[in-house]
Design an enzyme around this catalytic site. Structure first.
Site, PDB file in Angstrom:
ATOM      1  N   SER A 157     -57.236  50.421 -66.880  1.00  0.00           N
ATOM      2  CA  SER A 157     -57.812  50.355 -65.528  1.00  0.00           C
ATOM      3  C   SER A 157     -58.004  51.776 -65.023  1.00  0.00           C
ATOM      4  CB  SER A 157     -56.811  49.624 -64.602  1.00  0.00           C
ATOM      5  OG  SER A 157     -57.177  49.776 -63.246  1.00  0.00           O
ATOM      6  N   TYR A 169     -48.413  48.099 -61.236  1.00  0.00           N
ATOM      7  CA  TYR A 169     -49.708  47.938 -61.914  1.00  0.00           C
ATOM      8  C   TYR A 169     -50.141  49.275 -62.534  1.00  0.00           C
ATOM      9  CZ  TYR A 169     -54.539  46.400 -62.682  1.00  0.00           C
ATOM     10  OH  TYR A 169     -55.747  46.062 -63.255  1.00  0.00           O
TER      11      TYR A 169
HETATM   12  P1  NAD Z   1     -58.876  37.451 -64.250  1.00  0.00           P
HETATM   13  O1  NAD Z   1     -57.730  37.056 -63.388  1.00  0.00           O
HETATM   14  O2  NAD Z   1     -60.201  36.859 -64.031  1.00  0.00           O
HETATM   15  O3  NAD Z   1     -58.492  37.260 -65.795  1.00  0.00           O
HETATM   16  C1  NAD Z   1     -57.210  37.559 -66.280  1.00  0.00           C
HETATM   17  C2  NAD Z   1     -56.871  36.505 -67.325  1.00  0.00           C
HETATM   18  O4  NAD Z   1     -55.581  36.848 -67.891  1.00  0.00           O
HETATM   19  C3  NAD Z   1     -56.719  35.088 -66.717  1.00  0.00           C
HETATM   20  O5  NAD Z   1     -57.484  34.164 -67.452  1.00  0.00           O
HETATM   21  C4  NAD Z   1     -55.233  34.806 -66.836  1.00  0.00           C
HETATM   22  O6  NAD Z   1     -54.930  33.435 -67.011  1.00  0.00           O
HETATM   23  C5  NAD Z   1     -54.871  35.633 -68.069  1.00  0.00           C
HETATM   24  N1  NAD Z   1     -53.425  35.872 -68.146  1.00  0.00           N
HETATM   25  C6  NAD Z   1     -52.587  36.251 -67.154  1.00  0.00           C
HETATM   26  N2  NAD Z   1     -51.327  36.294 -67.613  1.00  0.00           N
HETATM   27  C7  NAD Z   1     -51.363  35.947 -68.919  1.00  0.00           C
HETATM   28  C8  NAD Z   1     -50.392  35.813 -69.935  1.00  0.00           C
HETATM   29  N3  NAD Z   1     -49.086  36.025 -69.697  1.00  0.00           N
HETATM   30  N4  NAD Z   1     -50.793  35.458 -71.179  1.00  0.00           N
HETATM   31  C9  NAD Z   1     -52.103  35.212 -71.445  1.00  0.00           C
HETATM   32  N5  NAD Z   1     -53.069  35.298 -70.522  1.00  0.00           N
HETATM   33  C10 NAD Z   1     -52.704  35.671 -69.267  1.00  0.00           C
HETATM   34  O7  NAD Z   1     -58.937  39.041 -64.087  1.00  0.00           O
HETATM   35  P2  NAD Z   1     -59.896  40.140 -64.716  1.00  0.00           P
HETATM   36  O8  NAD Z   1     -60.335  40.972 -63.585  1.00  0.00           O
HETATM   37  O9  NAD Z   1     -60.877  39.570 -65.640  1.00  0.00           O
HETATM   38  O10 NAD Z   1     -58.806  41.003 -65.504  1.00  0.00           O
HETATM   39  C11 NAD Z   1     -58.846  41.212 -66.896  1.00  0.00           C
HETATM   40  C12 NAD Z   1     -58.143  42.528 -67.173  1.00  0.00           C
HETATM   41  O11 NAD Z   1     -58.879  43.590 -66.559  1.00  0.00           O
HETATM   42  C13 NAD Z   1     -56.724  42.637 -66.628  1.00  0.00           C
HETATM   43  O12 NAD Z   1     -55.904  43.295 -67.572  1.00  0.00           O
HETATM   44  C14 NAD Z   1     -56.893  43.489 -65.395  1.00  0.00           C
HETATM   45  O13 NAD Z   1     -55.714  44.187 -65.064  1.00  0.00           O
HETATM   46  C15 NAD Z   1     -57.992  44.414 -65.840  1.00  0.00           C
HETATM   47  N6  NAD Z   1     -58.735  45.080 -64.772  1.00  0.00           N
HETATM   48  C16 NAD Z   1     -59.469  44.358 -63.883  1.00  0.00           C
HETATM   49  C17 NAD Z   1     -60.157  45.036 -62.880  1.00  0.00           C
HETATM   50  C18 NAD Z   1     -61.001  44.321 -61.861  1.00  0.00           C
HETATM   51  O14 NAD Z   1     -61.430  44.977 -60.896  1.00  0.00           O
HETATM   52  N7  NAD Z   1     -61.266  43.034 -62.014  1.00  0.00           N
HETATM   53  C19 NAD Z   1     -60.079  46.441 -62.790  1.00  0.00           C
HETATM   54  C20 NAD Z   1     -59.328  47.124 -63.727  1.00  0.00           C
HETATM   55  C21 NAD Z   1     -58.660  46.447 -64.724  1.00  0.00           C
END
Ligand code: NAD
Length: 265
Positions: A157, A169
């Site tokens: 991130s 985080y």
């Molecule tokens: P999201 O919530 O749409 O997807 C995250 C997925 O991870 C979900 O389907 C959830 O069920 C799954 N998950 C959570 N805990 C889990 C576990 N213990 N085992 C297996 N699966 C699990 O969120 P997203 O935005 O698509 O996030 C995906 C990644 O991107 C994450 O690592 C998040 O930290 C990172 N990220 C997101 C953003 C953003 O702005 N959306 C920015 C930087 C980083």
């Protein structure tokens, strides 16, 4: 098709939603067989249906990335179903509570570290065991379908590169970059490339939930991205697919911001 992933097998964790779903769909559109892994079953099955209805091949495996037995079984599913493992996107993650350091609960700290950092390490552990099982060690870093080597992308991130986000985080996402760098150096000889992507604010269910709870904070972060909008999950999938393709054959141990310019400021 932009990158040819024909005949390759890819795992995507957190594949039931957001960035993981789009990466899984994109891997499949490039010709890969995809193992979609998540704790959420219905969302994972929806990703598989979306891939299959577009003519691709995918399998869902219910996986909690904090459970070593489940992660080992996830990798075994790729081997049993498709005959091996070439590519992985270790992407599952949560945001957790956003309280300042002194107000942070131990339970939140442990949960965020467990899923976001230990979960990535567990995935790497079993994926690397499989990817190096037949490694030829010739150093040409191929992620092709010959059963030798591979390519892995971990989701960090902008919080892994700066003070954006809460302490747990940010610590977990800084940790993902450290883990990525060490894994890349340890497994380069075995032809496995390991990189990280560092998304900015991306329009996914995770951010939609934060925006519902704290709209000003999300607006402030978006305002810090010079392109002045949220990114899309497709824009992260584009970077992940490139990093996992042979077009990125000399790229390893790096953390790539895909952040609308956030880290340029
Ligand atoms: P999201 O919530 O749409 O997807 C995250 C997925 O991870 C979900 O389907 C959830 O069920 C799954 N998950 C959570 N805990 C889990 C576990 N213990 N085992 C297996 N699966 C699990 O969120 P997203 O935005 O698509 O996030 C995906 C990644 O991107 C994450 O690592 C998040 O930290 C990172 N990220 C997101 C953003 C953003 O702005 N959306 C920015 C930087 C980083």
């Amino acid at each position: 098709m932009t990158y040819n992933l024909d005949g390759k097998t890819a795992i995507v964790t957190g594949g039931a939603s957001g960035i993981g779903r789009k990466t899984a769909e994109r891997f499949a559109a490039e010709g890969a067989n995809v193992v979609v892994a998540d704790v959420v079953t219905d969302g994972g099955e929806e990703t598989v249906e979306s891939i299959e209805s577009a003519g691709g091949s995918a399998t869902f495996v219910e996986t909690d990335v904090t459970d070593p037995d489940a992660v080992e079984a996830m990798v075994q599913t790729a081997v049993d179903t498709y005959g091996g493992l070439d590519i992985a996107h270790n992407n599952a993650g949560i945001e957790g509570e956003t309280d300042p350091v002194a107000e942070q609960t131990e339970a939140n700290w442990k949960q965020v570290m467990d899923i976001n950092l230990t979960g990535v390490w567990l995935c790497l552990k079993y994926e690397l065991q499989e990817m190096t099982a037949n490694g030829d060690g010739d150093g040409d870093s191929d992620s092709d379908s010959d059963g030798v080597g591979g390519a892995i992308v971990n989701t960090s991130s902008i919080a892994g590169l700066s003070a954006a986000g809460s302490s747990a985080y940010a610590a977990s996402k800084h940790g993902v970059i450290g883990l990525t760098r060490v894994a890349a150096t340890e497994y380069a000889e075995a032809d496995v490339r390991v990189n990280a992507v560092c998304p900015g604010v991306i329009e996914t269910p995770m951010v939609e939930q934060s925006a519902a709870e704290n709209p000003e904070e999300i607006e402030q972060f978006v305002g810090m991205q010079p392109l002045n909008r949220m990114g899309t999950p497709e824009e992260i999938a584009n970077a992940v697919v490139w990093l996992c393709s042979d077009e990125a054959s000399f790229v390893t141990g790096n953390a790539y911001p895909v952040d609308g310019g956030f880290t340029a400021l």
